[in-house]
Design a protein around this motif. Structure first.
Motif, PDB file in Angstrom:
ATOM      1  N   GLN A  27       0.795  -1.218   0.000  1.00  0.00           N
ATOM      2  CA  GLN A  27       0.000   0.000   0.000  1.00  0.00           C
ATOM      3  C   GLN A  27       0.828   1.269   0.000  1.00  0.00           C
ATOM      4  O   GLN A  27       0.518   2.221  -0.718  1.00  0.00           O
ATOM      5  CB  GLN A  27      -0.918   0.019   1.231  1.00  0.00           C
ATOM      6  N   ARG A  67      -5.001   8.226  -7.168  1.00  0.00           N
ATOM      7  CA  ARG A  67      -6.097   7.269  -7.398  1.00  0.00           C
ATOM      8  C   ARG A  67      -5.988   6.084  -6.432  1.00  0.00           C
ATOM      9  O   ARG A  67      -6.967   5.651  -5.833  1.00  0.00           O
ATOM     10  CB  ARG A  67      -6.061   6.752  -8.832  1.00  0.00           C
ATOM     11  N   GLU A  70      -6.824   7.060  -2.940  1.00  0.00           N
ATOM     12  CA  GLU A  70      -8.264   7.266  -2.825  1.00  0.00           C
ATOM     13  C   GLU A  70      -8.969   5.913  -2.708  1.00  0.00           C
ATOM     14  O   GLU A  70      -9.861   5.730  -1.881  1.00  0.00           O
ATOM     15  CB  GLU A  70      -8.778   8.027  -4.050  1.00  0.00           C
ATOM     16  N   ARG A  71      -8.526   4.982  -3.536  1.00  0.00           N
ATOM     17  CA  ARG A  71      -9.126   3.641  -3.538  1.00  0.00           C
ATOM     18  C   ARG A  71      -8.953   2.949  -2.182  1.00  0.00           C
ATOM     19  O   ARG A  71      -9.876   2.304  -1.682  1.00  0.00           O
ATOM     20  CB  ARG A  71      -8.498   2.800  -4.650  1.00  0.00           C
ATOM     21  N   GLU A  72      -7.784   3.109  -1.590  1.00  0.00           N
ATOM     22  CA  GLU A  72      -7.536   2.502  -0.272  1.00  0.00           C
ATOM     23  C   GLU A  72      -8.368   3.173   0.824  1.00  0.00           C
ATOM     24  O   GLU A  72      -8.562   2.590   1.891  1.00  0.00           O
ATOM     25  CB  GLU A  72      -6.062   2.629   0.110  1.00  0.00           C
ATOM     26  N   GLY A  73      -8.789   4.407   0.556  1.00  0.00           N
ATOM     27  CA  GLY A  73      -9.583   5.132   1.556  1.00  0.00           C
ATOM     28  C   GLY A  73      -8.775   6.102   2.398  1.00  0.00           C
ATOM     29  O   GLY A  73      -9.218   6.524   3.457  1.00  0.00           O
ATOM     30  N   TYR A  74      -7.590   6.477   1.925  1.00  0.00           N
ATOM     31  CA  TYR A  74      -6.732   7.376   2.695  1.00  0.00           C
ATOM     32  C   TYR A  74      -6.956   8.843   2.344  1.00  0.00           C
ATOM     33  O   TYR A  74      -6.656   9.719   3.141  1.00  0.00           O
ATOM     34  CB  TYR A  74      -5.253   7.031   2.472  1.00  0.00           C
TER      35      TYR A  74
ATOM     36  N   ILE B 116     -10.074  -1.059   4.792  1.00  0.00           N
ATOM     37  CA  ILE B 116      -9.403  -0.796   3.513  1.00  0.00           C
ATOM     38  C   ILE B 116     -10.032  -1.636   2.408  1.00  0.00           C
ATOM     39  O   ILE B 116     -10.294  -1.141   1.314  1.00  0.00           O
ATOM     40  CB  ILE B 116      -7.891  -1.064   3.650  1.00  0.00           C
ATOM     41  N   SER B 119     -13.233  -0.102   1.443  1.00  0.00           N
ATOM     42  CA  SER B 119     -13.011   1.119   0.661  1.00  0.00           C
ATOM     43  C   SER B 119     -12.694   0.779  -0.789  1.00  0.00           C
ATOM     44  O   SER B 119     -13.216   1.401  -1.714  1.00  0.00           O
ATOM     45  CB  SER B 119     -11.869   1.915   1.278  1.00  0.00           C
ATOM     46  N   ARG B 120     -11.851  -0.225  -0.990  1.00  0.00           N
ATOM     47  CA  ARG B 120     -11.508  -0.667  -2.344  1.00  0.00           C
ATOM     48  C   ARG B 120     -12.745  -1.113  -3.106  1.00  0.00           C
ATOM     49  O   ARG B 120     -12.974  -0.720  -4.251  1.00  0.00           O
ATOM     50  CB  ARG B 120     -10.536  -1.852  -2.281  1.00  0.00           C
ATOM     51  N   TYR B 123     -14.927   1.790  -3.977  1.00  0.00           N
ATOM     52  CA  TYR B 123     -14.301   2.567  -5.055  1.00  0.00           C
ATOM     53  C   TYR B 123     -14.525   1.892  -6.404  1.00  0.00           C
ATOM     54  O   TYR B 123     -14.921   2.530  -7.375  1.00  0.00           O
ATOM     55  CB  TYR B 123     -12.814   2.724  -4.776  1.00  0.00           C
ATOM     56  N   ARG B 126     -17.996   2.293  -7.544  1.00  0.00           N
ATOM     57  CA  ARG B 126     -18.270   3.698  -7.885  1.00  0.00           C
ATOM     58  C   ARG B 126     -17.681   4.021  -9.266  1.00  0.00           C
ATOM     59  O   ARG B 126     -18.329   4.659 -10.087  1.00  0.00           O
ATOM     60  CB  ARG B 126     -17.607   4.567  -6.814  1.00  0.00           C
TER      61      ARG B 126
END
Lengths: 128, 128
Positions: A27, A67, A70-74, B116, B119-120, B123, B126
């Motif tokens: 990550q 990207r 963002e995908r990981e949620g950070y 996480i 979130s993935r 994403y 989405r």
DNA sequence: CTCTTTAGTTATCTAAGGTTACCAAAATGT
DNA sequence: ACATTTTGGTAACCTTAGATAACTAAAGAG
């Protein structure tokens, strides 16, 4: 966590995505993720502003890494339909949490920087 | 440390090797370093034993990463001239110190693993 | 006299990471 | 009118980190 052991009682690190260490590396072990995360700790910022503050990053890698984060949620990405368009990135709650353990690591690295340099030099002289 | 700021008062991350974040990533951001370090926290171990405990690592990458970690000063390499030869790797004092902040990071990752993953998934749905 | 175990090295291939050049959209400069 | 700037990207290409597999030496076991 990481409690898998072999016959000799030593830890075993499986390929599975349940291995927390492999997750950490996958990550944020890349070249830019940590820099981007730290570039947002003092508040949200826009694409080109981040780019100008992280020396050497290309547009492509900034886009790609943003990207991923963002995908990981950070981080969160917000588009403001102004002209020219403005896109703001900010840390999520989880992103803010992540930066804390990262920061202790960075502090450690900063404190031991000289010792590491010396070790490298000694090794290079030893091995020629 | 990391106190360079631009006109807007935001942090700037230079390419220089004085940037602690870039150092951390360069040293332990590769695929295998952290796994090897953690494989030695419970005591020294030999080449093939480490290899068998880290799933998926090749001889080449193990050799290469062990050399790098030795050069940085995180592990020691000792050759016992037995037959067949035995080579033992152990954490140095500094290596042991490094593992501490790394461990808090790994714990964090383990705790947030589910979030996480969610979130993935969100994403990907989405963005499709 | 081949097989095993030890700890590697060498050669080659590929996938991930990274660079460079280019795009659109609208305001601003001349 | 027309080029320039600023925004946040994408497409094509190249380069390097990492993977794969074969090879080495040294001595004991069978």
């Amino acid at each position: 966590m990481e409690l898998l052991k072999n016959k000799a009682g030593k830890r075993v690190f499986k390929k599975t995505d349940e291995c927390a260490i492999r997750n950490v590396v996958a990550q944020i072990g890349d070249k830019w993720s940590m820099l981007i995360l730290f570039s947002l700790v003092d508040g949200p910022d826009r694409f080109n502003s981040i780019k100008s503050r992280i020396e050497g990053i290309s547009q492509r890698m900034l886009t790609q890494t943003l990207r991923d984060l963002e995908r990981e949620g950070y981080i969160n990405r917000t588009v403001y339909p102004e002209v020219p368009v403005k896109v703001e990135y900010k840390l999520t709650e989880m992103g803010n949490e992540l930066v804390k353990p990262l920061y202790t690591l960075v502090l450690w690295a900063d404190e031991h920087h000289k010792a590491i340099k010396q070790s490298r030099k000694a090794y290079d002289e030893r091995v020629q």
